[in-house]
Scaffold this motif. Structure first.
Motif, PDB file in Angstrom:
ATOM      1  N   PRO A 121       0.792  -1.239   0.000  1.00 28.57           N
ATOM      2  CA  PRO A 121       0.000   0.000   0.000  1.00 28.57           C
ATOM      3  C   PRO A 121       0.823   1.287   0.000  1.00 28.57           C
ATOM      4  CG  PRO A 121      -0.979  -1.583   1.483  1.00 28.57           C
ATOM      5  CD  PRO A 121       0.354  -2.151   1.061  1.00 28.57           C
ATOM      6  N   ASN A 122       2.111   1.219   0.366  1.00 31.32           N
ATOM      7  CA  ASN A 122       2.961   2.406   0.338  1.00 31.32           C
ATOM      8  C   ASN A 122       3.846   2.440  -0.908  1.00 31.32           C
ATOM      9  OD1 ASN A 122       3.574   4.877   1.745  1.00 31.32           O
ATOM     10  ND2 ASN A 122       5.608   4.051   2.083  1.00 31.32           N
ATOM     11  N   HIS A 123       3.502   1.619  -1.896  1.00 29.51           N
ATOM     12  CA  HIS A 123       4.193   1.569  -3.189  1.00 29.51           C
ATOM     13  C   HIS A 123       5.621   1.053  -3.101  1.00 29.51           C
ATOM     14  CE1 HIS A 123       0.758   3.431  -5.094  1.00 29.51           C
ATOM     15  NE2 HIS A 123       0.747   4.296  -4.101  1.00 29.51           N
ATOM     16  N   ASN A 124       5.933   0.234  -2.082  1.00 26.49           N
ATOM     17  CA  ASN A 124       7.175  -0.532  -2.098  1.00 26.49           C
ATOM     18  C   ASN A 124       6.961  -1.670  -3.079  1.00 26.49           C
ATOM     19  OD1 ASN A 124       8.743   0.777   0.082  1.00 26.49           O
ATOM     20  ND2 ASN A 124       7.062   0.055   1.369  1.00 26.49           N
ATOM     21  N   VAL A 125       7.905  -1.893  -3.971  1.00 26.67           N
ATOM     22  CA  VAL A 125       7.764  -2.908  -5.012  1.00 26.67           C
ATOM     23  C   VAL A 125       8.390  -4.208  -4.536  1.00 26.67           C
ATOM     24  CG1 VAL A 125       8.328  -3.507  -7.403  1.00 26.67           C
ATOM     25  CG2 VAL A 125       7.721  -1.153  -6.817  1.00 26.67           C
ATOM     26  N   LEU A 126       7.633  -5.303  -4.709  1.00 30.56           N
ATOM     27  CA  LEU A 126       8.087  -6.639  -4.332  1.00 30.56           C
ATOM     28  C   LEU A 126       8.163  -7.524  -5.565  1.00 30.56           C
ATOM     29  CD1 LEU A 126       6.088  -5.494  -1.974  1.00 30.56           C
ATOM     30  CD2 LEU A 126       6.451  -7.752  -1.043  1.00 30.56           C
ATOM     31  N   GLU A 127       9.193  -8.356  -5.633  1.00 34.88           N
ATOM     32  CA  GLU A 127       9.296  -9.392  -6.655  1.00 34.88           C
ATOM     33  C   GLU A 127       9.126 -10.730  -5.948  1.00 34.88           C
ATOM     34  OE1 GLU A 127      12.190 -11.109 -10.187  1.00 34.88           O
ATOM     35  OE2 GLU A 127      13.040  -9.721  -8.719  1.00 34.88           O
ATOM     36  N   ILE A 128       8.130 -11.468  -6.360  1.00 37.20           N
ATOM     37  CA  ILE A 128       7.859 -12.788  -5.792  1.00 37.20           C
ATOM     38  C   ILE A 128       8.176 -13.799  -6.890  1.00 37.20           C
ATOM     39  CG2 ILE A 128       6.159 -14.260  -4.670  1.00 37.20           C
ATOM     40  CD1 ILE A 128       6.648 -11.637  -3.133  1.00 37.20           C
ATOM     41  N   LYS A 129       8.998 -14.795  -6.566  1.00 37.28           N
ATOM     42  CA  LYS A 129       9.392 -15.747  -7.597  1.00 37.28           C
ATOM     43  C   LYS A 129       9.454 -17.163  -7.069  1.00 37.28           C
ATOM     44  CE  LYS A 129      13.415 -13.692  -8.450  1.00 37.28           C
ATOM     45  NZ  LYS A 129      14.761 -13.437  -8.993  1.00 37.28           N
ATOM     46  N   SER A 130       9.383 -18.104  -8.017  1.00 37.06           N
ATOM     47  CA  SER A 130       9.561 -19.519  -7.719  1.00 37.06           C
ATOM     48  C   SER A 130      10.533 -20.067  -8.756  1.00 37.06           C
ATOM     49  CB  SER A 130       8.239 -20.272  -7.790  1.00 37.06           C
ATOM     50  OG  SER A 130       8.437 -21.631  -7.459  1.00 37.06           O
ATOM     51  N   LEU A 131      11.610 -20.648  -8.264  1.00 32.87           N
ATOM     52  CA  LEU A 131      12.630 -21.212  -9.142  1.00 32.87           C
ATOM     53  C   LEU A 131      12.247 -22.624  -9.559  1.00 32.87           C
ATOM     54  CD1 LEU A 131      15.762 -20.056  -7.144  1.00 32.87           C
ATOM     55  CD2 LEU A 131      14.740 -18.961  -9.145  1.00 32.87           C
ATOM     56  N   ALA A 132      12.528 -22.951 -10.824  1.00 34.49           N
ATOM     57  CA  ALA A 132      12.242 -24.299 -11.300  1.00 34.49           C
ATOM     58  C   ALA A 132      13.149 -25.326 -10.639  1.00 34.49           C
ATOM     59  CB  ALA A 132      12.389 -24.354 -12.825  1.00 34.49           C
ATOM     60  N   LYS A 133      14.385 -24.928 -10.316  1.00 33.44           N
ATOM     61  CA  LYS A 133      15.351 -25.791  -9.641  1.00 33.44           C
ATOM     62  C   LYS A 133      15.825 -25.086  -8.384  1.00 33.44           C
ATOM     63  CE  LYS A 133      17.041 -27.649 -13.991  1.00 33.44           C
ATOM     64  NZ  LYS A 133      18.170 -27.717 -14.920  1.00 33.44           N
ATOM     65  N   ILE A 134      16.344 -25.842  -7.457  1.00 29.55           N
ATOM     66  CA  ILE A 134      16.862 -25.258  -6.210  1.00 29.55           C
ATOM     67  C   ILE A 134      18.101 -24.429  -6.538  1.00 29.55           C
ATOM     68  CG2 ILE A 134      17.895 -25.758  -3.968  1.00 29.55           C
ATOM     69  CD1 ILE A 134      16.055 -28.182  -3.807  1.00 29.55           C
ATOM     70  N   ALA A 135      18.125 -23.201  -6.038  1.00 35.20           N
ATOM     71  CA  ALA A 135      19.227 -22.264  -6.311  1.00 35.20           C
ATOM     72  C   ALA A 135      20.519 -22.729  -5.648  1.00 35.20           C
ATOM     73  CB  ALA A 135      18.864 -20.878  -5.820  1.00 35.20           C
ATOM     74  N   LYS A 136      21.625 -22.358  -6.264  1.00 33.90           N
ATOM     75  CA  LYS A 136      22.956 -22.693  -5.723  1.00 33.90           C
ATOM     76  C   LYS A 136      23.558 -21.497  -5.009  1.00 33.90           C
ATOM     77  CE  LYS A 136      23.891 -25.727  -9.605  1.00 33.90           C
ATOM     78  NZ  LYS A 136      24.716 -25.937 -10.807  1.00 33.90           N
ATOM     79  N   MET A 137      22.765 -20.691  -4.340  1.00 36.25           N
ATOM     80  CA  MET A 137      23.281 -19.467  -3.699  1.00 36.25           C
ATOM     81  C   MET A 137      23.846 -19.757  -2.347  1.00 36.25           C
ATOM     82  SD  MET A 137      20.520 -16.665  -4.756  1.00 36.25           S
ATOM     83  CE  MET A 137      20.277 -16.265  -6.441  1.00 36.25           C
TER      84      MET A 137
END
Length: 137
Positions: A121-137
């Motif tokens: 509601p305060n215009h903070n932008v969010l990116e919501i994602k789902s990876l096809a494979k488990i990330a190597k981070m």
């Protein structure tokens, strides 16, 4: 003792309105708080602190070209399991709508993901994602 929990603090505008978005739309829960000043949100195991502030009237970022899109910067977000991602995506679609509709990025690579962008509601932008494979981070 070390911790790998990420902490992010953002301006929330009207604190109660923005906290309800994270609870009711995204399915997060409230945690610690200082009445009228800030509220911690359990952002899928990370600590998102919403600070009371003067409400914004529009998105405050600019668009940056990245592979397969023009994304608003700044933004923050989370990688979710497919099951949780689908539940959050449906809730956002039904309530506040998308800033950027869901789409597939990096198809047929180890980085393949479905992602969407929305605003609190305060215009903070969010990116919501789902990876096809488990990330190597």
């Amino acid at each position: 003792m070390t911790s790998n929990i990420f902490h992010c603090a953002v301006e929330a505008g009207d604190l109660e309105t923005t906290a309800k978005f994270y609870e009711d739309v995204l399915g997060c829960r409230r945690d610690n708080f200082e009445e009228g000043k800030w509220i911690d949100i359990d952002f899928w195991g990370n600590e998102l602190t919403l600070h009371s502030s003067t409400p914004r009237s529009q998105t405050h970022g600019e668009r940056h070209h990245v592979m397969m899109g023009e994304v608003v910067v700044p933004h923050f977000g989370v990688h979710l399991s497919r099951e949780v991602y689908d539940r959050v995506k449906a809730s956002v679609k039904k309530t506040v709508g998308f800033l950027d509709e869901p789409y597939i990025r990096f198809p047929n690579t180890e980085y393949e993901q479905e992602t969407f962008f929305c605003e609190d509601p305060n215009h903070n932008v969010l990116e919501i994602k789902s990876l096809a494979k488990i990330a190597k981070m």
